[in-house]
Design a protein around this motif. Sequence first.
Motif, PDB file in Angstrom:
ATOM      1  N   GLU A  30       0.834  -1.200   0.000  1.00 49.04           N
ATOM      2  CA  GLU A  30       0.000   0.000   0.000  1.00 49.04           C
ATOM      3  C   GLU A  30       0.869   1.251   0.000  1.00 49.04           C
ATOM      4  O   GLU A  30       2.020   1.223   0.432  1.00 49.04           O
ATOM      5  N   ASN A  56      -6.100   2.592  -1.375  1.00 52.63           N
ATOM      6  CA  ASN A  56      -5.302   1.438  -0.963  1.00 52.63           C
ATOM      7  C   ASN A  56      -6.175   0.218  -0.746  1.00 52.63           C
ATOM      8  O   ASN A  56      -7.391   0.318  -0.702  1.00 52.63           O
ATOM      9  N   ASN A  57      -5.472  -0.897  -0.574  1.00 52.09           N
ATOM     10  CA  ASN A  57      -6.092  -2.154  -0.170  1.00 52.09           C
ATOM     11  C   ASN A  57      -7.001  -2.768  -1.230  1.00 52.09           C
ATOM     12  O   ASN A  57      -8.184  -2.928  -0.966  1.00 52.09           O
ATOM     13  N   PRO A  58      -6.498  -3.141  -2.393  1.00 48.80           N
ATOM     14  CA  PRO A  58      -5.143  -2.962  -2.928  1.00 48.80           C
ATOM     15  C   PRO A  58      -4.959  -1.564  -3.537  1.00 48.80           C
ATOM     16  O   PRO A  58      -5.935  -0.860  -3.775  1.00 48.80           O
TER      17      PRO A  58
END
Length: 181
Positions: free
Chosen positions: A122, A165-167
């Motif tokens: 990330e 993020n995440n992914p």
Amino acid sequence: KDSLDEKTLARLSRITDSATNISQQIEDVLNFVRNKPLDLDMISLSKILQVTINNIEIPERVNIHLPENDVSLECDPPKLQIVFMNLITNAIQAIEDKGDVFIRVNADSDFITIDVENSGPEIPSDVLPKIFDSLFTTKASGTGLGLSFCKKTIEQHNGTISVSNNPTTFTIKLQRDLEKS
């Protein structure tokens, strides 16, 4: 080349890499400062992505997953190629030469949404808000202009670009018809 020793070949390789790096930095600066009007054309997103992929050195252990569906869009193809080149190159660097880059496209009657996702770590939360700022970089040899050029180009197309993020996923949202904007 056959008559050169290993030490000389290593030096030549470093010189070549340095010249490529300098050339890329100059190109980044020129792309950023040029504010040419868009040269619009109706083109397939798959075609833009294929030309982009053909111009990137992709390590053996990196898999680029292109969208299975295609969409036509009105855009400035060379400018969007630079956007995708930046996003894909950054993704390859983030996953450190082993992993996956997924490019997905969703379209409805008004918008085209393109996600560029990578399997790397990330982006740190303190970096996320600054990632599109001019001259901001986390790379030792970066200019900090690649993602700001992406943002400027997408906004010139009356679109938006964001990151989550995440992914790690960069999301581009473009209007299907620029005439409506």
